[in-house]
Every structure is written in structure tokens, then in C-alpha cells.
Design a protein around this motif. Sequence first.
Motif, PDB file in Angstrom:
ATOM      1  N   ASP A  19     -30.513  -9.918 -23.644  1.00 55.87           N
ATOM      2  CA  ASP A  19     -31.181 -10.991 -24.076  1.00 55.87           C
ATOM      3  C   ASP A  19     -32.065 -11.827 -23.001  1.00 55.87           C
ATOM      4  O   ASP A  19     -32.836 -12.670 -23.513  1.00 55.87           O
ATOM      5  N   ARG A  38     -31.793 -17.770 -18.867  1.00 49.28           N
ATOM      6  CA  ARG A  38     -31.840 -18.471 -20.233  1.00 49.28           C
ATOM      7  C   ARG A  38     -32.242 -19.818 -20.230  1.00 49.28           C
ATOM      8  O   ARG A  38     -32.715 -20.208 -21.015  1.00 49.28           O
ATOM      9  N   GLN A  71     -43.378  -7.510 -23.910  1.00 49.38           N
ATOM     10  CA  GLN A  71     -42.249  -8.350 -23.582  1.00 49.38           C
ATOM     11  C   GLN A  71     -42.403  -9.583 -22.731  1.00 49.38           C
ATOM     12  O   GLN A  71     -43.174  -9.157 -21.426  1.00 49.38           O
TER      13      GLN A  71
END
Length: 133
Positions: free
Chosen positions: A31, A126, A2
Motif C-alpha cells: 500500500d 503512509r 502510480q
Amino acid sequence: MQPTATVLVYSDDSTTREQVRLATGRRPAPDAPVVEILECATPAAVIKELDRGGIDVCVLDGEAVPMGGMGMCRQIKDEIFNCPPVLLLIGRPQDAWLATWSRADAAVTHPVDPVEFASALASLLRRKNLQNV
């Protein structure tokens, strides 16, 4: 494997750093990448780590001593090439204009509200990931 993100947390108060660590958890949103926390208690340590590189987001305590997070934010935005996004912890909602002056990318009030904090941190992560694509 990850992806991971490194989040620098600056506060002279170990309780504040712990609140940030607990609010972040393993990852601030499903996310968002897994987060590694790098704690700094002094302005010199912040500059050293930013010069070293690899920081994805900075969380700065606006009430830190001897240099508050707002002054630190303004300094690193001026001095660090490709400065990572900054999430500023402010003492009260009325201080949001000071966060704007310091050029912080986001601000949340202190004490840390885990939901508000995680949402703001995930948003900055993000945005950082989109810039790196």
C-alpha cells in the motif's frame, strides 16, 4: 500512473546505502508508493537536496562520518521548513534515546533488517501521504 515517493538516503558508506536500497525494493509495502532513492554521501549534499525540495522521507545513518545521522537529523529538523520525516539507522537498540533526542520520527538498528526497515519506512510514507491529503 502510480504515485512515487522520493527517499533520501544519507551515509558515507556505500554498503549501507546499498542495504537500504535493497531493503526498500521497488516499494516497502503493497500500500506504499513506488520509491525512488536519492543517495547522499556528505552532509552538504543532504542540505542541498532538502533545499531543492521534493523529498518525502530521509533515511540517515547514525554512524556516518564526518557527521552522524543523529546530528544531521537534529540540524535539519531545526533548519529545514516542513522537514520530511526521518528514519534513523542506529548502531544498537540502546541508542534509541539518542534517536529521540535527535527528533527522528523512527529508528531501526543497523545492520539493516529488511523486514523491520521496510515496515518503518512504509509507516513514514503512509503518514506523509495522510498529511498531504
